[in-house]
Design an enzyme around this catalytic site. Structure first.
Site: not given
Ligand SMILES: O=P(O)(O)O[C@H]1[C@H](O)[C@@H](O)[C@@H](O)[C@@H](O)[C@@H]1O
Ligand SMILES: [Mg+2]
Ligand SMILES: [Mg+2]
Length: 309
Positions: A70, A90, A92-93, A95, A220
């Site tokens: 990512e 990814d 950190i999913d 963030t 993701d």
């Molecule tokens: O935390 P992320 O890795 O950016 O992923 C998020 C995404 O940014 C956000 O748009 C949502 O779709 C979340 O479900 C993702 O996990």
């Molecule tokens: Mg993510």
């Molecule tokens: Mg992320």
């Protein structure tokens, strides 16, 4: 003979465990937060640090392997998936959860060869739940086998989705009207954990019955899509057609019936594919009996035609 990527999976689990200690240490600390594609699309030094830790460890052991990460993509790398062995990461999913100390933060690591996901790892760091699946060999959470709920009756479904980072009118009106139409079926309820990877692992572990979303990225969900299917679930495009990892649209569900019920009421807003190709209508020739050869060169403005079968 099917190559056994088991040793690669074991290595992936070991570096996911290392990365989790970095996430835990940083969780309580002061964070420097930057913005990406919107005022709600956050990134921290820990996202980048964890991705660098994972990629450098993998490069050392498997120097010919490729990456779609990512934060590497955010820094300009091209997210095109080739037939080469590729790690889709990814770091950190969730963030936004991480920044707010909302305790659902996951590390998602998938591994694909010939564009087919061979294994997926999702480490829900604060819960200390390590989800994993190897193609054809089942799905597990902390080594306990996973099965979806198998629910067929959508009026009894608990559905997870995400609000995402889009803040434009079309995305938000599509997203909120999708929630309205689902609730009117009716269904039991809707939840949004804040991380697509954990949302989908909840479907795999029968904590929820379906997940749908438009706008998330391949990193993701690449790992958790395999975890859902290895737990006996189904993974489709938002239209009900064939799932396309790079399309930024997905339904993951306990059964085809529930997936179909969701596909009938939710709509997609146009968003640029991860691989930058012109957007394909989610037409699955098998599903609608069409012989489609040409790609659709332009986005269908507004919503996609309903593909019901
Ligand atoms: O935390 P992320 O890795 O950016 O992923 C998020 C995404 O940014 C956000 O748009 C949502 O779709 C979340 O479900 C993702 O996990
Ligand atoms: Mg993510
Ligand atoms: Mg992320």
């Amino acid at each position: 003979v099917m190559a056994d990527w088991g040793k690669c999976l074991d290595f992936g689990v070991s570096i996911a465990r290392q990365a989790r200690t970095v996430v835990l240490d940083a969780f309580e600390a002061q964070k420097v937060v930057s913005l990406k594609t919107s005022p709600a699309d956050l990134v921290t030094e820990t996202d980048q640090g964890v991705e660098n830790l994972l990629i450098s460890a993998i490069k050392e052991k498997y120097p010919t392997h490729k990456f779609i990460g990512e934060e590497s993509v955010a820094a300009g790398a091209s997210p095109v998936l080739t037939d080469s062995p590729t790690w889709i990461i990814d770091p950190i999913d969730g963030t936004t959860n991480f920044v707010h100390r909302f305790p659902f933060v996951a590390i998602s690591i998938a591994f694909a060869v010939n564009k087919q996901t061979e294994f997926g790892i999702v480490y829900s760091c604060m819960e200390d739940k390590l989800y994993r699946a190897q193609r054809g060999k089942g799905a597990f959470c902390n080594d306990i086998p996973l099965r979806t709920s198998g629910l067929e009756d959508i009026t009894k479904a608990l559905v997870v989705t995400e609000i995402g980072t889009e803040r434009d009118d079309l995305s938000l009106s599509t997203l909120t009207s999708n929630i309205y139409r689902l609730l009117k079926i009716p269904i039991h309820g809707i939840r949004a954990v804040g991380t697509a990877a954990v949302d989908m692992c909840l479907v795999a572990s029968a904590g929820a019955d379906a997940y749908y979303h438009v706008g998330m990225h391949c990193w993701d969900i690449a790992a958790s899509a395999l975890i859902v299917s290895e737990a006996g679930g189904v993974v489709h495009d938002i239209s009900g057609g064939k799932f396309d990892l790079m399309s930024r649209r997905v339904i993951a569900a306990s059964s085809r019936t529930v997936a179909r019920g969701i596909a009938q009421v939710v709509e997609a807003f146009p968003c640029e594919r991860d691989d930058g190709l012109p957007d394909l209508l989610p037409l699955d020739p098998k599903v609608i009996g069409l012989n489609l050869t040409s790609r659709c060169s332009t986005l269908v403005q507004g919503t996609y035609p309903k593909l019901l079968w």
